[in-house]
Scaffold this motif. Structure first.
Motif, short mmCIF file in Angstrom:
data_model
loop_
_atom_site.label_atom_id
_atom_site.label_comp_id
_atom_site.label_asym_id
_atom_site.label_seq_id
_atom_site.Cartn_x
_atom_site.Cartn_y
_atom_site.Cartn_z
N ASP A 103 -1.74 36.16 -29.97
CA ASP A 103 -1.32 35.03 -30.79
C ASP A 103 0.20 34.96 -30.85
O ASP A 103 0.90 35.81 -30.28
CB ASP A 103 -1.95 35.09 -32.18
CG ASP A 103 -1.55 36.33 -32.98
OD1 ASP A 103 -0.51 36.97 -32.66
OD2 ASP A 103 -2.26 36.67 -33.94
N PHE A 104 0.71 33.95 -31.53
CA PHE A 104 2.16 33.72 -31.55
C PHE A 104 2.91 34.94 -32.07
O PHE A 104 3.90 35.39 -31.48
CB PHE A 104 2.49 32.49 -32.39
CG PHE A 104 3.96 32.15 -32.41
CD1 PHE A 104 4.47 31.19 -31.53
CD2 PHE A 104 4.84 32.78 -33.28
CE1 PHE A 104 5.82 30.89 -31.53
CE2 PHE A 104 6.20 32.48 -33.28
CZ PHE A 104 6.69 31.53 -32.40
N HIS A 105 2.45 35.48 -33.18
CA HIS A 105 3.14 36.63 -33.77
C HIS A 105 3.18 37.80 -32.80
O HIS A 105 4.23 38.44 -32.63
CB HIS A 105 2.43 37.05 -35.07
CG HIS A 105 3.08 38.21 -35.76
ND1 HIS A 105 2.88 39.53 -35.37
CD2 HIS A 105 3.94 38.26 -36.82
CE1 HIS A 105 3.58 40.33 -36.15
NE2 HIS A 105 4.22 39.59 -37.05
N ASP A 106 2.07 38.08 -32.14
CA ASP A 106 2.02 39.19 -31.18
C ASP A 106 2.96 38.95 -30.01
O ASP A 106 3.62 39.88 -29.54
CB ASP A 106 0.60 39.37 -30.66
CG ASP A 106 -0.27 40.18 -31.61
OD1 ASP A 106 0.23 40.57 -32.67
OD2 ASP A 106 -1.44 40.41 -31.27
N ARG A 107 3.01 37.72 -29.54
CA ARG A 107 3.89 37.41 -28.40
C ARG A 107 5.36 37.56 -28.80
O ARG A 107 6.17 38.10 -28.04
CB ARG A 107 3.61 36.01 -27.88
CG ARG A 107 2.25 35.85 -27.22
CD ARG A 107 2.13 34.53 -26.47
NE ARG A 107 2.29 33.37 -27.33
CZ ARG A 107 1.31 32.74 -27.97
NH1 ARG A 107 0.06 33.18 -27.86
NH2 ARG A 107 1.55 31.69 -28.73
N ALA A 108 5.72 37.05 -29.98
CA ALA A 108 7.11 37.13 -30.43
C ALA A 108 7.53 38.58 -30.64
O ALA A 108 8.60 39.01 -30.18
CB ALA A 108 7.29 36.32 -31.71
N ALA A 109 6.70 39.36 -31.33
CA ALA A 109 7.01 40.77 -31.54
C ALA A 109 7.03 41.53 -30.23
O ALA A 109 7.88 42.41 -30.00
CB ALA A 109 6.00 41.39 -32.51
N GLY A 110 6.11 41.19 -29.33
CA GLY A 110 6.06 41.85 -28.03
C GLY A 110 7.30 41.58 -27.20
O GLY A 110 7.78 42.46 -26.47
N ALA A 111 7.84 40.38 -27.30
CA ALA A 111 9.05 40.05 -26.55
C ALA A 111 10.23 40.90 -27.00
O ALA A 111 10.97 41.44 -26.18
CB ALA A 111 9.37 38.56 -26.70
N LEU A 112 10.42 41.01 -28.32
CA LEU A 112 11.55 41.78 -28.81
C LEU A 112 11.37 43.28 -28.52
O LEU A 112 12.30 43.94 -28.03
CB LEU A 112 11.74 41.56 -30.32
CG LEU A 112 13.01 42.19 -30.91
CD1 LEU A 112 14.27 41.65 -30.23
CD2 LEU A 112 13.08 41.98 -32.41
N MET A 113 10.19 43.81 -28.78
CA MET A 113 9.96 45.22 -28.51
C MET A 113 10.02 45.50 -27.01
O MET A 113 10.48 46.57 -26.59
CB MET A 113 8.61 45.66 -29.07
CG MET A 113 8.61 45.80 -30.58
SD MET A 113 9.85 46.96 -31.24
CE MET A 113 9.26 48.51 -30.56
N GLY A 114 9.57 44.56 -26.20
CA GLY A 114 9.65 44.75 -24.76
C GLY A 114 11.08 44.92 -24.29
O GLY A 114 11.37 45.72 -23.39
#
Length: 360
Positions: free
Chosen positions: A5-16
């Motif tokens: 979902d959006f939250h997972d994608r946004a957090a994943g981008a920064l942590m990535g």
């Protein structure tokens, strides 16, 4: 695996991005691949400490370079202000500048990049205002921090482009660099929104050019066809004279999926596009790895690291793109656990994602 979902994608981008930065800390800037393999083995799989006499020497495995520290600074400013506030960002960067001395091999993170050294010299040494300290470095240093802005403003592409552009010119003013940095932010923003990194992405980006949401030039019809004489739609003359920074990503994505075009092993994309630091080497390689390993964060970021050269920038950019596609829950836990202050960075990424999700 369920769609992130959006939250997972946004957090994943920064942590990535944080993960990619720290993974490349040890093997950073080895242009001799035989030397890289002699010191780190044939395949780097996790965090490593830099060798004595190398960039970042004395730091520990899992720590952030200065690029990661500046990304952290940017994300903290965004969260504190619930959006991009240039005055707050510049105040934080002024505070950070007190820790530097203008020399490359010093300061937090073990190495200070060209654009930051130039900005420090003008800001601290010459006492120039922030609108007068940008230099002409052709690297991805601005993209490595403004990716946090792109994540935060993913649902508002016009605001994203304006904020990424404004933040970039604080330290880098070359027109091509600014255009390619804004394009990277726009692309990352679309991945956070849930768009795939494929051959259709450029057309979606160009649609936003024609609505005025992205500040690029456009005179073609749809699918880059010649404009018709009777076409009512007027050409768009944006801030950036060419839309090419938005167009190349789909060609690269098609190549990554074309069975007749193979780069084996994939880390050799660094040899194809080039191992140095400039934007025209780094962005294409990151796009290729993120498109080829769209559902596999580990492969995308490890091939970025194992490609040598300026692998830290490549891994930060590819890590953000890959993390945005798979989401935070699909990033291997060992990469989070092995990252210094991983829990705090996760909390920061989650808060930024929450604010971005609530926006627009």
């Amino acid at each position: 695996m369920p769609q992130a979902d959006f939250h997972d994608r946004a957090a994943g981008a920064l942590m990535g991005a944080f993960i990619g930065d720290a993974l490349a800390l040890g093997p950073h800037w080895y242009y001799d691949l035989d030397e890289l393999h002699a010191e780190f083995g044939d395949w780097i799989t996790d965090y490593t400490a830099p060798r004595p006499g190398r960039y970042h020497a004395g730091m520990k495995a899992g720590q952030s370079s200065q690029a990661g520290i500046l990304l952290h600074l940017t994300a903290e400013s965004l969260v504190a202000c619930d959006g991009y506030d240039e005055a707050d960002f510049c105040r934080r960067l002024d505070d950070f500048f007190t820790l530097l001395d203008g020399q490359p091999m010093s300061g937090p993170g073990g190495y200070t990049s060209q654009s930051i050294r130039e900005a420090w010299r003008k800001r601290v040494g010459e006492r120039l205002p922030w609108d007068g300290v940008g230099g002409n470095a052709d690297t991805t240093e601005a993209a490595e921090r403004t990716l946090a802005i792109a994540i935060r403003l993913a649902r508002r592409p016009a605001a994203l482009a304006a904020a990424v552009g404004a933040n970039t010119v604080l330290t880098q003013t070359d027109g091509t660099v600014v255009a390619m940095t804004v394009a990277f932010g726009a692309i990352l923003g679309m991945l956070v929104e849930g768009e795939p990194l494929d051959g259709t992405l450029s057309n979606k980006l160009m649609a936003r050019v024609k609505t005025g949401e992205l500040p690029f030039h456009s005179v073609t019809a749809n699918d880059l066809q010649a404009p018709r004489a009777d076409e009512a739609e007027a050409p768009v003359a944006g801030r950036f004279p060419s839309p090419d920074a938005l167009l190349g990503v789909s060609s690269i994505a098609r190549a990554a999926r074309d069975p007749d075009i193979r780069i084996e092993p994939a880390w050799k994309v660094s040899l194809l596009y080039g191992m140095p630091c400039a934007v025209y080497h780094q962005f294409p390689a990151a796009y290729y790895l993120a498109a080829r390993f769209a559902g596999d964060f580990e492969s995308a970021v490890l091939h970025a690291v194992n490609g040598g050269g300026q692998n830290q920038a490549r891994a930060i950019l590819a890590g953000a793109l890959a993390g945005a596609q798979v989401g935070i829950r699909a990033i291997p836990r060992r990469f989070i656990d092995g990252l210094e202050h991983g829990g705090a960075l996760m909390a920061l990424a989650s808060r930024l994602a929450e604010q971005a999700e609530a926006d627009g």
